[in-house]
Scaffold this motif. Sequence first.
Motif, short mmCIF file in Angstrom:
data_model
loop_
_atom_site.label_atom_id
_atom_site.label_comp_id
_atom_site.label_asym_id
_atom_site.label_seq_id
_atom_site.Cartn_x
_atom_site.Cartn_y
_atom_site.Cartn_z
N GLU A 172 34.38 28.23 30.68
CA GLU A 172 34.70 28.17 32.11
C GLU A 172 35.68 29.27 32.50
O GLU A 172 35.59 29.82 33.59
N VAL A 173 36.59 29.60 31.60
CA VAL A 173 37.57 30.65 31.88
C VAL A 173 36.87 32.00 32.03
O VAL A 173 37.13 32.75 32.98
N ASP A 174 35.96 32.30 31.10
CA ASP A 174 35.21 33.55 31.18
C ASP A 174 34.31 33.57 32.41
O ASP A 174 34.15 34.61 33.07
N MET B 172 34.84 32.06 35.29
CA MET B 172 35.64 32.28 36.50
C MET B 172 36.11 33.73 36.60
O MET B 172 36.18 34.29 37.70
N ALA B 173 36.41 34.34 35.46
CA ALA B 173 36.80 35.76 35.47
C ALA B 173 35.62 36.61 35.94
O ALA B 173 35.79 37.52 36.78
N SER B 174 34.43 36.32 35.44
CA SER B 174 33.23 37.05 35.87
C SER B 174 32.94 36.79 37.35
O SER B 174 32.57 37.71 38.09
N TYR B 175 33.13 35.55 37.78
CA TYR B 175 32.91 35.18 39.18
C TYR B 175 33.79 36.01 40.11
O TYR B 175 33.32 36.59 41.09
N GLU B 176 35.07 36.09 39.77
CA GLU B 176 36.00 36.89 40.59
C GLU B 176 35.60 38.36 40.58
O GLU B 176 35.67 39.04 41.61
N ASN B 177 35.19 38.88 39.42
CA ASN B 177 34.76 40.28 39.33
C ASN B 177 33.54 40.54 40.19
O ASN B 177 33.47 41.56 40.88
N TYR B 178 32.57 39.64 40.16
CA TYR B 178 31.36 39.81 40.96
C TYR B 178 31.68 39.80 42.44
O TYR B 178 31.11 40.58 43.21
N LEU B 179 32.56 38.91 42.86
CA LEU B 179 32.92 38.86 44.28
C LEU B 179 33.62 40.13 44.71
O LEU B 179 33.47 40.58 45.85
N ASN B 180 34.39 40.74 43.81
CA ASN B 180 35.07 41.99 44.14
C ASN B 180 34.11 43.18 44.10
O ASN B 180 34.27 44.14 44.85
N MET B 181 33.11 43.13 43.23
CA MET B 181 32.16 44.24 43.08
C MET B 181 31.20 44.34 44.26
O MET B 181 30.86 45.43 44.70
N PHE B 182 30.73 43.20 44.74
CA PHE B 182 29.72 43.21 45.79
C PHE B 182 30.38 42.92 47.13
O PHE B 182 31.17 41.99 47.26
N PRO B 183 30.02 43.69 48.14
CA PRO B 183 30.62 43.46 49.47
C PRO B 183 30.19 42.11 50.03
O PRO B 183 29.14 41.58 49.70
N GLN B 184 31.02 41.55 50.90
CA GLN B 184 30.75 40.25 51.51
C GLN B 184 29.76 40.37 52.67
O GLN B 184 29.18 39.40 53.08
N ASP B 185 29.60 41.57 53.20
CA ASP B 185 28.70 41.74 54.34
C ASP B 185 27.25 41.68 53.89
O ASP B 185 26.93 41.81 52.72
N GLU B 186 26.37 41.52 54.85
CA GLU B 186 24.94 41.47 54.56
C GLU B 186 24.47 42.83 54.07
O GLU B 186 24.92 43.86 54.56
N MET B 187 23.58 42.81 53.11
CA MET B 187 22.99 44.04 52.62
C MET B 187 21.62 44.20 53.28
O MET B 187 20.88 43.24 53.42
N ILE B 188 21.28 45.40 53.67
CA ILE B 188 20.02 45.67 54.32
C ILE B 188 19.07 46.29 53.31
O ILE B 188 19.40 47.28 52.65
N TYR B 189 17.90 45.71 53.19
CA TYR B 189 16.91 46.21 52.22
C TYR B 189 15.69 46.70 52.93
O TYR B 189 15.28 46.25 53.92
#
Length: 113
Positions: free
Chosen positions: A92-94, A96-113
């Motif tokens: 769970e610790v790993d 949550m660390a990955s979860y936080e990293n993913y949220l920081n890596m990907f923008p919160q706005d909508e992505m247009i494809y």
Amino acid sequence: MSSNNQVSISVETMQEIIEELKGISSLCSTPHLKMKVLGLQKVLSSLLEARSKISPQDLIYEKMVEVKHLNPDLHLKLYMLYRNLTCSRISEVDAMASYENYLNMFPQDEMIY
């Protein structure tokens, strides 16, 4: 623009705000102002407690569902993370660390494809 009205604040920042409110409360001389500061302090403390009660698995799942149509790349990363956590491939610790990293890596706005 995103239609999401949520703000993301780290736990450390919330704890700092609570500590500052405690300091302000001790400096207040008027009872009315002191009650207002204590009320804000209670609200922030309850938010921290509510966050700690949610399991990492549920937190990842909720975010995964939330971003499914808004950000498919983030959805995929969270899905893989969720599957690894449910199959006990990572702790769970790993997770949550990955979860936080993913949220920081990907923008919160909508992505247009």
